[in-house]
Design an enzyme around this catalytic site. Structure first.
Site, PDB file in Angstrom:
ATOM      1  N   LYS A 130       0.845  -1.195   0.000  1.00  0.00           N
ATOM      2  CA  LYS A 130       0.000   0.000   0.000  1.00  0.00           C
ATOM      3  C   LYS A 130       0.877   1.239   0.000  1.00  0.00           C
ATOM      4  CE  LYS A 130      -3.927   2.220   0.608  1.00  0.00           C
ATOM      5  NZ  LYS A 130      -3.534   3.073  -0.547  1.00  0.00           N
ATOM      6  N   LYS A 149       5.191   2.037   8.393  1.00  0.00           N
ATOM      7  CA  LYS A 149       4.054   2.884   8.775  1.00  0.00           C
ATOM      8  C   LYS A 149       2.784   2.046   8.934  1.00  0.00           C
ATOM      9  CE  LYS A 149       3.924   6.659   6.327  1.00  0.00           C
ATOM     10  NZ  LYS A 149       3.599   7.603   5.219  1.00  0.00           N
ATOM     11  N   LYS A 209       5.113   1.987  -3.066  1.00  0.00           N
ATOM     12  CA  LYS A 209       5.109   3.399  -3.460  1.00  0.00           C
ATOM     13  C   LYS A 209       5.329   3.494  -4.961  1.00  0.00           C
ATOM     14  CE  LYS A 209       4.932   7.499  -1.452  1.00  0.00           C
ATOM     15  NZ  LYS A 209       4.331   7.813  -0.136  1.00  0.00           N
ATOM     16  N   THR A 225      -4.470  12.877   6.738  1.00  0.00           N
ATOM     17  CA  THR A 225      -3.057  12.960   7.128  1.00  0.00           C
ATOM     18  C   THR A 225      -2.892  14.043   8.187  1.00  0.00           C
ATOM     19  OG1 THR A 225      -2.472  12.323   4.880  1.00  0.00           O
ATOM     20  CG2 THR A 225      -0.682  13.163   6.251  1.00  0.00           C
ATOM     21  N   ASN A 258      -1.474  19.307   0.952  1.00  0.00           N
ATOM     22  CA  ASN A 258      -2.627  18.675   1.607  1.00  0.00           C
ATOM     23  C   ASN A 258      -2.414  18.544   3.112  1.00  0.00           C
ATOM     24  OD1 ASN A 258      -3.498  15.726   2.661  1.00  0.00           O
ATOM     25  ND2 ASN A 258      -5.147  16.598   1.441  1.00  0.00           N
ATOM     26  N   SER A 291      -7.047   5.615   4.201  1.00  0.00           N
ATOM     27  CA  SER A 291      -7.005   4.845   2.951  1.00  0.00           C
ATOM     28  C   SER A 291      -7.449   3.402   3.221  1.00  0.00           C
ATOM     29  CB  SER A 291      -5.586   4.813   2.382  1.00  0.00           C
ATOM     30  OG  SER A 291      -5.333   5.949   1.596  1.00  0.00           O
TER      31      SER A 291
HETATM   32  N1  GLU Z   1       1.019   9.071   0.457  1.00  0.00           N
HETATM   33  C1  GLU Z   1       0.544   8.887   1.795  1.00  0.00           C
HETATM   34  C2  GLU Z   1       1.681   8.436   2.694  1.00  0.00           C
HETATM   35  O1  GLU Z   1       2.826   8.635   2.404  1.00  0.00           O
HETATM   36  C3  GLU Z   1      -0.680   8.004   1.858  1.00  0.00           C
HETATM   37  C4  GLU Z   1      -0.503   6.618   1.354  1.00  0.00           C
HETATM   38  C5  GLU Z   1      -1.793   5.823   1.233  1.00  0.00           C
HETATM   39  O2  GLU Z   1      -2.834   6.333   1.582  1.00  0.00           O
HETATM   40  O3  GLU Z   1      -1.704   4.677   0.780  1.00  0.00           O
HETATM   41  O4  GLU Z   1       1.454   7.922   3.759  1.00  0.00           O
END
Ligand code: GLU
Length: 440
Positions: free
Chosen positions: A67, A91, A103, A187, A218, A366
Protein backbone atom coordinates in the site's frame (compact mmCIF):
# COMPACT_ATOMS: atom_id res chain seq x y z
CA UNK A 1 21.08 1.50 -4.14
CA UNK A 2 22.64 4.55 -2.53
CA UNK A 3 21.71 7.79 -0.80
CA UNK A 4 18.24 7.99 0.65
CA UNK A 5 17.64 4.25 0.94
CA UNK A 6 21.00 3.56 2.57
CA UNK A 7 20.09 6.20 5.12
CA UNK A 8 16.55 4.83 5.59
CA UNK A 9 17.94 1.35 6.23
CA UNK A 10 20.07 2.68 9.11
CA UNK A 11 16.86 3.10 11.14
CA UNK A 12 16.16 -0.60 10.73
CA UNK A 13 19.67 -1.47 11.93
CA UNK A 14 19.14 0.63 15.06
CA UNK A 15 15.75 -0.94 15.86
CA UNK A 16 17.02 -4.50 15.31
CA UNK A 17 18.94 -4.34 18.57
CA UNK A 18 15.75 -3.81 20.59
CA UNK A 19 13.18 -5.91 18.70
CA UNK A 20 12.67 -9.60 19.36
CA UNK A 21 12.72 -10.72 15.74
CA UNK A 22 14.62 -13.44 13.93
CA UNK A 23 17.65 -12.62 11.81
CA UNK A 24 15.74 -14.07 8.88
CA UNK A 25 13.13 -11.32 9.13
CA UNK A 26 15.81 -8.67 9.08
CA UNK A 27 17.43 -10.37 6.10
CA UNK A 28 14.13 -10.32 4.18
CA UNK A 29 13.53 -6.65 4.98
CA UNK A 30 16.88 -5.50 3.61
CA UNK A 31 15.68 -5.37 0.00
CA UNK A 32 12.37 -4.75 -1.77
CA UNK A 33 10.22 -7.62 -2.96
CA UNK A 34 9.71 -6.15 -6.44
CA UNK A 35 10.67 -2.95 -8.26
CA UNK A 36 9.38 -1.78 -11.62
CA UNK A 37 10.72 0.97 -13.87
CA UNK A 38 8.54 1.94 -16.81
CA UNK A 39 8.51 4.26 -19.78
CA UNK A 40 5.37 6.36 -20.20
CA UNK A 41 4.94 7.92 -23.65
CA UNK A 42 2.60 10.92 -23.63
CA UNK A 43 1.30 12.85 -26.65
CA UNK A 44 1.60 16.52 -25.69
CA UNK A 45 -0.94 19.16 -26.71
CA UNK A 46 1.44 20.53 -29.34
CA UNK A 47 1.59 17.15 -31.06
CA UNK A 48 5.03 16.17 -29.77
CA UNK A 49 5.65 12.86 -28.03
CA UNK A 50 7.42 12.96 -24.67
CA UNK A 51 8.42 9.99 -22.57
CA UNK A 52 8.44 10.05 -18.80
CA UNK A 53 10.03 7.58 -16.41
CA UNK A 54 7.72 5.95 -13.87
CA UNK A 55 8.33 3.64 -10.91
CA UNK A 56 6.42 1.34 -8.60
CA UNK A 57 8.07 -0.56 -5.75
CA UNK A 58 6.39 -3.26 -3.65
CA UNK A 59 8.67 -3.36 -0.66
CA UNK A 60 7.13 -6.07 1.49
CA UNK A 61 3.77 -7.85 1.55
CA UNK A 62 4.14 -10.13 4.56
CA UNK A 63 1.25 -8.46 6.42
CA UNK A 64 -1.02 -7.93 3.40
CA UNK A 65 -1.17 -6.27 -0.01
CA UNK A 66 1.37 -3.50 -0.49
CA UNK A 67 0.00 0.00 0.00
CA UNK A 68 1.30 3.45 -0.80
CA UNK A 69 0.93 6.62 -2.78
CA UNK A 70 2.00 7.86 -6.19
CA UNK A 71 4.15 10.97 -6.45
CA UNK A 72 4.48 13.30 -9.45
CA UNK A 73 7.64 15.33 -8.91
CA UNK A 74 10.78 16.18 -10.93
CA UNK A 75 13.03 14.61 -8.26
CA UNK A 76 11.37 11.17 -8.35
CA UNK A 77 13.86 8.32 -8.86
CA UNK A 78 14.16 4.66 -7.88
CA UNK A 79 16.15 5.36 -4.71
CA UNK A 80 13.43 7.72 -3.48
CA UNK A 81 10.50 5.46 -4.41
CA UNK A 82 12.19 2.48 -2.76
CA UNK A 83 12.79 4.48 0.43
CA UNK A 84 9.19 5.67 0.46
CA UNK A 85 7.97 2.08 -0.03
CA UNK A 86 10.23 0.96 2.84
CA UNK A 87 8.73 3.65 5.10
CA UNK A 88 5.19 2.61 4.09
CA UNK A 89 5.96 -0.96 5.19
CA UNK A 90 6.78 0.23 8.70
CA UNK A 91 4.05 2.88 8.78
CA UNK A 92 1.32 0.34 8.03
CA UNK A 93 2.72 -1.95 10.71
CA UNK A 94 2.85 0.82 13.36
CA UNK A 95 -0.87 1.44 12.79
CA UNK A 96 -1.55 -2.32 12.58
CA UNK A 97 -3.13 -1.99 9.13
CA UNK A 98 -3.28 -5.32 7.25
CA UNK A 99 -0.96 -3.98 4.55
CA UNK A 100 2.65 -4.12 3.49
CA UNK A 101 4.41 -1.13 1.94
CA UNK A 102 4.63 0.13 -1.61
CA UNK A 103 5.11 3.40 -3.46
CA UNK A 104 5.08 4.81 -6.95
CA UNK A 105 6.07 7.91 -8.80
CA UNK A 106 6.72 9.65 -12.08
CA UNK A 107 9.64 11.99 -12.68
CA UNK A 108 7.75 15.02 -14.00
CA UNK A 109 7.02 18.61 -13.11
CA UNK A 110 3.22 18.35 -13.23
CA UNK A 111 2.81 22.13 -12.99
CA UNK A 112 4.23 22.34 -16.53
CA UNK A 113 1.52 20.06 -17.96
CA UNK A 114 -1.92 21.04 -19.26
CA UNK A 115 -4.96 19.29 -17.76
CA UNK A 116 -5.21 17.10 -20.86
CA UNK A 117 -1.53 16.14 -20.61
CA UNK A 118 -1.89 15.40 -16.90
CA UNK A 119 -4.80 13.06 -17.57
CA UNK A 120 -2.91 11.28 -20.36
CA UNK A 121 0.15 10.88 -18.12
CA UNK A 122 -1.97 9.49 -15.25
CA UNK A 123 -3.67 6.96 -17.50
CA UNK A 124 -0.37 6.14 -19.23
CA UNK A 125 1.25 5.39 -15.88
CA UNK A 126 -1.51 2.90 -15.06
CA UNK A 127 -1.20 1.32 -18.55
CA UNK A 128 2.45 0.73 -17.71
CA UNK A 129 2.01 -0.72 -14.21
CA UNK A 130 -1.45 -2.37 -14.38
CA UNK A 131 -0.18 -5.93 -14.02
CA UNK A 132 1.87 -4.93 -10.99
CA UNK A 133 -1.06 -3.55 -8.94
CA UNK A 134 -4.54 -4.71 -7.86
CA UNK A 135 -7.01 -4.46 -4.97
CA UNK A 136 -5.54 -7.58 -3.32
CA UNK A 137 -1.97 -7.02 -4.44
CA UNK A 138 -0.82 -3.41 -4.43
CA UNK A 139 -3.10 -0.47 -3.68
CA UNK A 140 -2.13 3.05 -4.74
CA UNK A 141 -3.11 6.46 -3.30
CA UNK A 142 -2.24 10.15 -3.57
CA UNK A 143 1.13 11.58 -2.52
CA UNK A 144 3.07 14.75 -3.39
CA UNK A 145 1.39 16.61 -6.32
CA UNK A 146 -1.28 13.99 -6.96
CA UNK A 147 -4.88 14.37 -5.83
CA UNK A 148 -8.36 12.82 -5.82
CA UNK A 149 -9.09 13.60 -9.47
CA UNK A 150 -5.86 11.93 -10.58
CA UNK A 151 -6.75 8.89 -8.46
CA UNK A 152 -10.14 8.80 -10.21
CA UNK A 153 -8.52 8.78 -13.68
CA UNK A 154 -6.17 6.03 -12.53
CA UNK A 155 -8.95 3.84 -11.12
CA UNK A 156 -10.89 4.29 -14.35
CA UNK A 157 -7.91 3.27 -16.41
CA UNK A 158 -7.21 0.18 -14.30
CA UNK A 159 -10.82 -0.91 -14.59
CA UNK A 160 -10.83 -0.35 -18.34
CA UNK A 161 -7.76 -2.59 -18.64
CA UNK A 162 -9.08 -5.41 -16.44
CA UNK A 163 -12.69 -5.03 -17.65
CA UNK A 164 -14.03 -4.88 -14.12
CA UNK A 165 -15.11 -2.60 -11.31
CA UNK A 166 -12.41 -2.50 -8.67
CA UNK A 167 -12.65 0.69 -6.62
CA UNK A 168 -10.31 -0.86 -4.04
CA UNK A 169 -7.27 -0.70 -6.38
CA UNK A 170 -6.72 2.89 -5.42
CA UNK A 171 -7.66 5.06 -2.45
CA UNK A 172 -8.03 8.80 -2.08
CA UNK A 173 -10.57 8.80 -4.93
CA UNK A 174 -13.30 11.41 -5.40
CA UNK A 175 -16.28 10.67 -3.12
CA UNK A 176 -18.57 10.09 -6.10
CA UNK A 177 -16.21 7.36 -7.38
CA UNK A 178 -16.04 5.38 -4.14
CA UNK A 179 -13.80 7.62 -2.06
CA UNK A 180 -14.15 7.90 1.70
CA UNK A 181 -15.36 10.86 3.67
CA UNK A 182 -12.49 12.26 5.70
CA UNK A 183 -9.68 11.03 3.40
CA UNK A 184 -8.72 14.54 2.27
CA UNK A 185 -8.12 15.72 5.87
CA UNK A 186 -6.83 12.38 7.19
CA UNK A 187 -3.06 12.96 7.13
CA UNK A 188 -3.38 16.32 8.87
CA UNK A 189 -5.95 15.12 11.40
CA UNK A 190 -3.86 12.05 12.19
CA UNK A 191 -0.84 14.29 12.86
CA UNK A 192 -3.01 16.51 15.01
CA UNK A 193 -4.15 13.54 17.14
CA UNK A 194 -0.52 12.46 17.61
CA UNK A 195 0.38 16.00 18.67
CA UNK A 196 -2.58 16.14 21.06
CA UNK A 197 -1.40 12.88 22.63
CA UNK A 198 2.25 13.84 23.03
CA UNK A 199 2.28 17.57 23.74
CA UNK A 200 0.34 17.45 27.05
CA UNK A 201 2.89 14.90 28.31
CA UNK A 202 5.58 17.53 27.70
CA UNK A 203 3.55 20.29 29.35
CA UNK A 204 2.68 22.30 26.23
CA UNK A 205 -0.66 24.13 26.26
CA UNK A 206 -1.90 25.28 22.80
CA UNK A 207 -2.14 29.02 23.57
CA UNK A 208 1.44 29.11 24.77
CA UNK A 209 2.90 27.00 21.98
CA UNK A 210 4.49 28.45 18.84
CA UNK A 211 4.57 26.39 15.67
CA UNK A 212 6.38 26.66 12.32
CA UNK A 213 5.20 24.55 9.39
CA UNK A 214 7.25 23.89 6.25
CA UNK A 215 4.98 22.90 3.35
CA UNK A 216 1.45 24.03 2.57
CA UNK A 217 0.14 21.08 0.58
CA UNK A 218 -2.63 18.68 1.61
CA UNK A 219 -1.02 17.81 4.96
CA UNK A 220 0.64 21.12 5.89
CA UNK A 221 -2.24 23.47 5.07
CA UNK A 222 -4.98 21.43 6.74
CA UNK A 223 -2.82 20.82 9.82
CA UNK A 224 -2.01 24.54 10.02
CA UNK A 225 -5.68 25.41 10.12
CA UNK A 226 -6.54 22.65 12.60
CA UNK A 227 -3.76 23.86 14.93
CA UNK A 228 -4.87 27.48 14.49
CA UNK A 229 -8.47 26.54 15.38
CA UNK A 230 -7.22 24.63 18.44
CA UNK A 231 -5.50 27.82 19.66
CA UNK A 232 -1.86 27.13 18.76
CA UNK A 233 0.20 30.11 17.65
CA UNK A 234 1.27 29.25 14.11
CA UNK A 235 4.02 31.80 13.48
CA UNK A 236 5.42 30.60 10.16
CA UNK A 237 4.26 28.69 7.10
CA UNK A 238 5.87 28.11 3.71
CA UNK A 239 5.41 26.46 0.34
CA UNK A 240 7.77 25.78 -2.56
CA UNK A 241 8.03 29.55 -3.23
CA UNK A 242 9.18 30.38 0.32
CA UNK A 243 7.56 31.34 3.59
CA UNK A 244 6.10 34.03 5.85
CA UNK A 245 6.76 34.66 9.52
CA UNK A 246 5.04 36.72 12.18
CA UNK A 247 5.99 36.39 15.83
CA UNK A 248 2.44 37.40 16.78
CA UNK A 249 0.96 34.45 14.95
CA UNK A 250 -0.58 34.16 11.46
CA UNK A 251 -4.29 33.98 10.75
CA UNK A 252 -4.22 30.67 8.94
CA UNK A 253 -7.90 30.81 7.91
CA UNK A 254 -7.16 33.95 5.86
CA UNK A 255 -4.05 32.49 4.24
CA UNK A 256 -6.05 29.47 3.15
CA UNK A 257 -8.82 31.67 1.74
CA UNK A 258 -6.22 33.68 -0.15
CA UNK A 259 -4.62 30.55 -1.58
CA UNK A 260 -7.95 29.07 -2.53
CA UNK A 261 -9.02 32.27 -4.23
CA UNK A 262 -6.20 31.77 -6.72
CA UNK A 263 -7.28 28.19 -7.39
CA UNK A 264 -8.82 28.17 -10.85
CA UNK A 265 -10.22 24.68 -10.39
CA UNK A 266 -9.77 22.32 -7.48
CA UNK A 267 -8.08 19.62 -9.52
CA UNK A 268 -5.31 21.84 -10.79
CA UNK A 269 -2.13 22.90 -9.03
CA UNK A 270 -2.51 26.08 -7.09
CA UNK A 271 -0.68 28.93 -8.80
CA UNK A 272 -0.75 31.11 -5.66
CA UNK A 273 1.76 31.09 -2.83
CA UNK A 274 1.41 31.80 0.88
CA UNK A 275 3.81 34.67 0.15
CA UNK A 276 1.15 36.59 -1.80
CA UNK A 277 -0.83 37.00 1.39
CA UNK A 278 1.77 39.50 2.54
CA UNK A 279 0.02 41.98 0.25
CA UNK A 280 -2.97 41.76 2.60
CA UNK A 281 -1.39 42.12 6.04
CA UNK A 282 -4.63 43.19 7.70
CA UNK A 283 -5.94 39.69 7.05
CA UNK A 284 -3.04 37.99 8.71
CA UNK A 285 -2.42 39.12 12.24
CA UNK A 286 -4.52 40.57 14.99
CA UNK A 287 -1.86 43.24 15.55
CA UNK A 288 -1.81 44.10 11.84
CA UNK A 289 1.91 43.80 11.50
CA UNK A 290 3.29 42.79 8.15
CA UNK A 291 4.61 39.24 8.09
CA UNK A 292 8.23 38.88 7.18
CA UNK A 293 9.23 36.97 4.04
CA UNK A 294 11.54 34.07 4.90
CA UNK A 295 13.11 31.21 2.99
CA UNK A 296 12.30 27.57 3.59
CA UNK A 297 15.74 27.14 5.16
CA UNK A 298 15.15 30.05 7.55
CA UNK A 299 11.81 28.60 8.61
CA UNK A 300 13.51 25.42 9.80
CA UNK A 301 15.83 27.22 12.20
CA UNK A 302 13.27 29.61 13.75
CA UNK A 303 13.09 29.89 17.52
CA UNK A 304 9.76 28.07 18.01
CA UNK A 305 8.42 25.34 20.29
CA UNK A 306 7.23 23.02 17.53
CA UNK A 307 8.67 22.53 14.05
CA UNK A 308 6.65 20.64 11.46
CA UNK A 309 8.43 19.68 8.24
CA UNK A 310 5.49 18.82 5.94
CA UNK A 311 7.12 19.02 2.51
CA UNK A 312 9.80 16.68 1.16
CA UNK A 313 12.57 14.40 2.45
CA UNK A 314 16.12 15.45 3.44
CA UNK A 315 15.26 18.88 4.85
CA UNK A 316 17.13 18.58 8.15
CA UNK A 317 20.59 17.17 7.54
CA UNK A 318 23.99 17.26 9.25
CA UNK A 319 24.41 20.72 7.66
CA UNK A 320 21.58 22.52 9.46
CA UNK A 321 20.66 20.22 12.38
CA UNK A 322 22.91 22.10 14.82
CA UNK A 323 21.03 25.33 14.03
CA UNK A 324 17.55 23.95 14.79
CA UNK A 325 16.02 25.77 17.77
CA UNK A 326 12.62 24.03 18.05
CA UNK A 327 12.02 21.83 21.12
CA UNK A 328 9.89 19.21 19.38
CA UNK A 329 9.71 18.15 15.72
CA UNK A 330 6.72 16.33 14.26
CA UNK A 331 7.64 14.75 10.91
CA UNK A 332 4.59 15.20 8.72
CA UNK A 333 6.58 14.75 5.51
CA UNK A 334 8.13 11.37 4.77
CA UNK A 335 11.83 11.29 5.63
CA UNK A 336 12.48 14.99 6.32
CA UNK A 337 15.35 14.24 8.74
CA UNK A 338 18.48 12.25 7.81
CA UNK A 339 19.92 9.72 10.25
CA UNK A 340 23.02 11.87 10.86
CA UNK A 341 20.77 14.78 11.73
CA UNK A 342 18.81 12.50 14.10
CA UNK A 343 21.96 12.06 16.19
CA UNK A 344 22.67 15.79 16.30
CA UNK A 345 19.09 16.63 17.29
CA UNK A 346 19.19 13.92 19.92
CA UNK A 347 22.34 15.40 21.46
CA UNK A 348 20.64 18.79 21.51
CA UNK A 349 17.71 17.26 23.43
CA UNK A 350 15.20 17.90 20.63
CA UNK A 351 12.38 15.37 20.60
CA UNK A 352 11.53 13.97 17.17
CA UNK A 353 8.16 12.32 16.58
CA UNK A 354 8.77 10.14 13.50
CA UNK A 355 7.02 10.20 10.13
CA UNK A 356 5.93 6.55 10.28
CA UNK A 357 3.72 7.50 13.22
CA UNK A 358 2.97 11.22 12.75
CA UNK A 359 1.78 11.09 9.13
CA UNK A 360 0.10 7.66 9.27
CA UNK A 361 -3.41 9.15 9.35
CA UNK A 362 -3.54 9.29 5.55
CA UNK A 363 -2.92 5.62 4.97
CA UNK A 364 -5.18 4.75 7.92
CA UNK A 365 -8.18 6.39 6.24
CA UNK A 366 -7.00 4.84 2.95
CA UNK A 367 -7.42 1.52 4.72
CA UNK A 368 -10.93 2.58 5.82
CA UNK A 369 -11.70 3.50 2.19
CA UNK A 370 -10.51 0.10 0.98
CA UNK A 371 -12.64 -1.64 3.62
CA UNK A 372 -15.70 0.41 2.57
CA UNK A 373 -15.04 -0.40 -1.11
CA UNK A 374 -14.90 -4.12 -0.35
CA UNK A 375 -18.05 -4.01 1.77
CA UNK A 376 -19.89 -1.66 -0.59
CA UNK A 377 -21.12 0.09 2.55
CA UNK A 378 -20.06 3.64 3.34
CA UNK A 379 -19.44 5.29 6.70
CA UNK A 380 -20.33 8.72 8.02
CA UNK A 381 -17.67 11.38 8.45
CA UNK A 382 -18.04 11.10 12.23
CA UNK A 383 -17.39 7.37 12.09
CA UNK A 384 -14.26 7.81 9.93
CA UNK A 385 -12.84 10.58 12.11
CA UNK A 386 -13.67 8.82 15.33
CA UNK A 387 -11.99 5.58 14.19
CA UNK A 388 -8.96 7.55 12.99
CA UNK A 389 -8.68 9.39 16.30
CA UNK A 390 -8.88 6.29 18.48
CA UNK A 391 -6.31 4.41 16.38
CA UNK A 392 -3.85 7.31 16.24
CA UNK A 393 -4.09 7.91 19.99
CA UNK A 394 -3.76 4.22 20.90
CA UNK A 395 -0.73 3.59 18.67
CA UNK A 396 0.96 6.86 19.68
CA UNK A 397 0.58 5.80 23.33
CA UNK A 398 2.16 2.42 22.53
CA UNK A 399 5.14 3.99 20.76
CA UNK A 400 5.57 6.41 23.67
CA UNK A 401 5.48 3.52 26.14
CA UNK A 402 8.12 1.50 24.25
CA UNK A 403 10.39 4.55 24.08
CA UNK A 404 10.04 5.10 27.84
CA UNK A 405 10.52 1.46 28.78
CA UNK A 406 13.52 0.84 26.55
CA UNK A 407 14.93 4.36 26.92
CA UNK A 408 15.14 4.84 23.17
CA UNK A 409 14.06 7.57 20.76
CA UNK A 410 10.46 7.67 19.55
CA UNK A 411 11.75 6.85 16.07
CA UNK A 412 13.55 3.71 17.19
CA UNK A 413 10.51 2.79 19.32
CA UNK A 414 8.20 3.10 16.31
CA UNK A 415 10.54 0.88 14.27
CA UNK A 416 10.77 -1.66 17.09
CA UNK A 417 6.96 -1.74 17.33
CA UNK A 418 6.53 -2.17 13.57
CA UNK A 419 9.37 -4.64 13.26
CA UNK A 420 7.88 -6.83 15.96
CA UNK A 421 4.58 -7.02 14.06
CA UNK A 422 6.26 -7.67 10.70
CA UNK A 423 8.67 -10.18 12.27
CA UNK A 424 5.82 -12.12 13.90
CA UNK A 425 4.07 -12.44 10.54
CA UNK A 426 7.29 -13.64 8.92
CA UNK A 427 8.14 -16.06 11.70
CA UNK A 428 4.59 -17.48 11.67
CA UNK A 429 5.58 -19.07 8.34
CA UNK A 430 8.43 -20.94 10.05
CA UNK A 431 11.98 -20.09 11.03
CA UNK A 432 15.29 -21.94 10.98
CA UNK A 433 14.83 -22.97 14.62
CA UNK A 434 11.35 -24.31 13.82
CA UNK A 435 12.51 -26.38 10.86
CA UNK A 436 15.72 -27.63 12.48
CA UNK A 437 14.49 -27.42 16.07
CA UNK A 438 12.85 -29.48 18.79
CA UNK A 439 11.38 -32.30 16.69
CA UNK A 440 14.65 -33.41 15.15
N1 GLU B 1 1.02 9.07 0.46
C1 GLU B 1 0.54 8.89 1.79
C2 GLU B 1 1.68 8.44 2.69
O1 GLU B 1 2.83 8.63 2.40
C3 GLU B 1 -0.68 8.00 1.86
C4 GLU B 1 -0.50 6.62 1.35
C5 GLU B 1 -1.79 5.82 1.23
O2 GLU B 1 -2.83 6.33 1.58
O3 GLU B 1 -1.70 4.68 0.78
O4 GLU B 1 1.45 7.92 3.76
Amino acid sequence: MSGLFTDAAKRLAKAMVYAMVSEESIERLKTPKESLIVRIPVRMDNGELRTFQGYRVRYDDTRGPTKGGIRFHPQVNLDEVQSLAFWMTFKCAVLNLPFGGGKGGVAVDPKQLSRFELERLSRGYIDAIASFIGPDKDIAAPDVYTNAMIMGWMMDQYNTIVRGLNPGVITGKPLSMGGSLGRETATAFGSFFTMQTILPKLGYAPEKTTVAIQGFGNAGSILASRLFEAGYKVVAVSDSQGGIYDANGLKISCILREKEASHALKSVYCPGSVRQTVDHPQLLTPEMTKPQLITNEELLTLDVDILIPAALENQITEKNAAAIQAKVIFEVANGPITSDADDILDRKGILVVPDILTNAGGVTVSYFEWVQNRAGYYWSLEEVNQKLESRMIAETEQVWKIAQEKKISLRTAAYVYALTRIGEAMDARGTKSYFLGANR
